[in-house]
Design a protein around this motif. Structure first.
Motif, mmCIF file in Angstrom:
data_model
loop_
_atom_site.group_PDB
_atom_site.id
_atom_site.type_symbol
_atom_site.label_atom_id
_atom_site.label_comp_id
_atom_site.label_asym_id
_atom_site.label_seq_id
_atom_site.Cartn_x
_atom_site.Cartn_y
_atom_site.Cartn_z
ATOM 1 N N LYS A 1 14.212 -7.138 18.674
ATOM 2 C CA LYS A 1 14.604 -7.207 17.265
ATOM 3 C C LYS A 1 13.928 -8.412 16.633
ATOM 4 C CE LYS A 1 19.129 -5.056 17.569
ATOM 5 N NZ LYS A 1 20.514 -5.108 17.121
ATOM 6 N N TRP A 2 13.421 -8.226 15.423
ATOM 7 C CA TRP A 2 12.883 -9.314 14.639
ATOM 8 C C TRP A 2 12.851 -8.872 13.188
ATOM 9 C CZ3 TRP A 2 9.854 -6.071 17.463
ATOM 10 C CH2 TRP A 2 8.775 -5.466 16.834
ATOM 11 N N THR A 3 12.584 -9.807 12.296
ATOM 12 C CA THR A 3 12.539 -9.516 10.869
ATOM 13 C C THR A 3 11.202 -9.993 10.327
ATOM 14 O OG1 THR A 3 14.924 -9.818 10.738
ATOM 15 C CG2 THR A 3 13.717 -9.894 8.662
ATOM 16 N N GLU A 4 10.661 -9.232 9.390
ATOM 17 C CA GLU A 4 9.413 -9.598 8.722
ATOM 18 C C GLU A 4 9.640 -9.668 7.215
ATOM 19 O OE1 GLU A 4 6.504 -7.375 11.962
ATOM 20 O OE2 GLU A 4 6.568 -6.583 9.921
ATOM 21 N N VAL A 5 8.989 -10.626 6.574
ATOM 22 C CA VAL A 5 8.891 -10.677 5.120
ATOM 23 C C VAL A 5 7.441 -10.340 4.813
ATOM 24 C CG1 VAL A 5 8.963 -12.140 3.061
ATOM 25 C CG2 VAL A 5 10.734 -12.372 4.818
ATOM 26 N N ILE A 6 7.243 -9.281 4.046
ATOM 27 C CA ILE A 6 5.896 -8.777 3.768
ATOM 28 C C ILE A 6 5.605 -8.947 2.278
ATOM 29 C CG2 ILE A 6 4.362 -6.780 3.902
ATOM 30 C CD1 ILE A 6 6.506 -5.747 6.078
ATOM 31 N N VAL A 7 4.586 -9.725 1.971
ATOM 32 C CA VAL A 7 4.170 -9.961 0.591
ATOM 33 C C VAL A 7 2.987 -9.036 0.323
ATOM 34 C CG1 VAL A 7 3.294 -11.656 -1.065
ATOM 35 C CG2 VAL A 7 4.912 -12.363 0.731
ATOM 36 N N GLN A 8 3.148 -8.143 -0.650
ATOM 37 C CA GLN A 8 2.093 -7.170 -0.957
ATOM 38 C C GLN A 8 1.248 -7.663 -2.128
ATOM 39 O OE1 GLN A 8 2.883 -3.267 -2.950
ATOM 40 N NE2 GLN A 8 2.392 -2.492 -0.902
ATOM 41 N N LEU A 9 -0.073 -7.669 -1.918
ATOM 42 C CA LEU A 9 -1.025 -8.063 -2.966
ATOM 43 C C LEU A 9 -1.778 -6.827 -3.445
ATOM 44 C CD1 LEU A 9 -2.646 -11.200 -1.255
ATOM 45 C CD2 LEU A 9 -0.582 -11.106 -2.677
ATOM 46 N N TRP A 10 -2.044 -6.771 -4.738
ATOM 47 C CA TRP A 10 -2.775 -5.651 -5.336
ATOM 48 C C TRP A 10 -3.865 -6.190 -6.245
ATOM 49 C CZ3 TRP A 10 -2.027 -4.047 -10.716
ATOM 50 C CH2 TRP A 10 -2.734 -2.878 -11.034
ATOM 51 N N GLU A 11 -5.061 -5.636 -6.097
ATOM 52 C CA GLU A 11 -6.182 -5.940 -6.986
ATOM 53 C C GLU A 11 -6.292 -4.829 -8.016
ATOM 54 O OE1 GLU A 11 -9.905 -6.064 -4.902
ATOM 55 O OE2 GLU A 11 -9.563 -8.063 -4.124
ATOM 56 N N PRO A 12 -6.076 -5.112 -9.286
ATOM 57 C CA PRO A 12 -6.255 -4.060 -10.286
ATOM 58 C C PRO A 12 -7.735 -3.710 -10.430
ATOM 59 C CG PRO A 12 -5.672 -6.142 -11.335
ATOM 60 C CD PRO A 12 -5.626 -6.363 -9.854
ATOM 61 N N ALA A 13 -8.016 -2.447 -10.722
ATOM 62 C CA ALA A 13 -9.415 -1.995 -10.883
ATOM 63 C C ALA A 13 -10.067 -2.749 -12.040
ATOM 64 C CB ALA A 13 -9.444 -0.495 -11.137
ATOM 65 N N GLY A 14 -11.249 -3.264 -11.781
ATOM 66 C CA GLY A 14 -12.029 -3.947 -12.815
ATOM 67 C C GLY A 14 -11.385 -5.212 -13.356
ATOM 68 N N GLY A 15 -10.494 -5.794 -12.616
ATOM 69 C CA GLY A 15 -9.759 -6.950 -13.121
ATOM 70 C C GLY A 15 -10.387 -8.276 -12.786
#
Length: 188
Positions: free
Chosen positions: A59-73
């Motif tokens: 058993k363990w816990t993860e904190v997942i930070v999601q990054l997104w690159e917008p198109a043409g940004g």
């Protein structure tokens, strides 16, 4: 901050808190950086429960930070750390994040398949807080406990190649006359 093992959420967040005025940059491969126009789209809390091939529950816990690159940004400057902290504060008001959880960064773009990566090193360079990301790897927890995976219910080692068992040939030891069924012979 060198990371010989997984970085905890508490340690990762502390690095942000210590550098609020810097720009937050993520390197996901050799000389490849998440575009400065990225957004933190969500932060996930993932409690994991598994049973490994040796039959041990983990058993363990993860904190997942999601990054997104917008198109043409395309833009020149990345998000400031204090902006990232304001997003974290919004999340933590609704979802308490375990400070001892393993932190991962989830990212992908048109040239890099989406995956979860570990923050390997966090360094200050000029006006930037640089987060170097390394891919997650698959491992056998049973081997990590002592070099053997243990034995499966069938008695086989779970991480060794399957050995083909010799086939046993059955022979009928009764005489040919007794083993032959004939109509009316009473054997059927």
């Amino acid at each position: 901050m060198n990371n010989t093992s997984s970085l905890t959420w508490g340690t990762f967040k502390a690095a942000l808190v210590q550098n609020p005025g810097l720009e937050l940059q993520f390197q996901y491969a050799e000389n490849k950086w998440v575009d400065a126009s990225y957004h933190i789209t969500e932060i996930k809390l993932a409690p994991i429960t598994s049973v490994d091939c040796g039959g041990v529950m983990n058993k363990w816990t993860e904190v997942i930070v999601q990054l997104w690159e917008p198109a043409g940004g395309q833009q020149d400057r990345a998000m400031q750390v204090d902006k990232a902290l304001s997003i974290i504060n919004v999340v933590e008001k609704m979802l308490p994040l375990d400070t001892n959880a393993t932190v991962k960064i989830e990212f992908g773009n048109s040239e890099f398949d989406t995956r979860q990566m570990y923050p390997n090193e966090i360094t200050v360079s000029g006006n930037n807080l640089l987060v170097d990301l390394r891919p997650d790897t698959v491992q056998c927890k049973a081997i990590e406990r002592g070099g053997s995976c243990g034995t499966t219910a069938s008695g086989d080692e779970c991480c060794t190649p399957a050995v083909e068992k010799p086939k046993v040939q059955l022979k009928n030891l009764a005489s040919a006359a007794e083993s032959c069924c004939t109509p009316g012979g009473g054997c059927c």
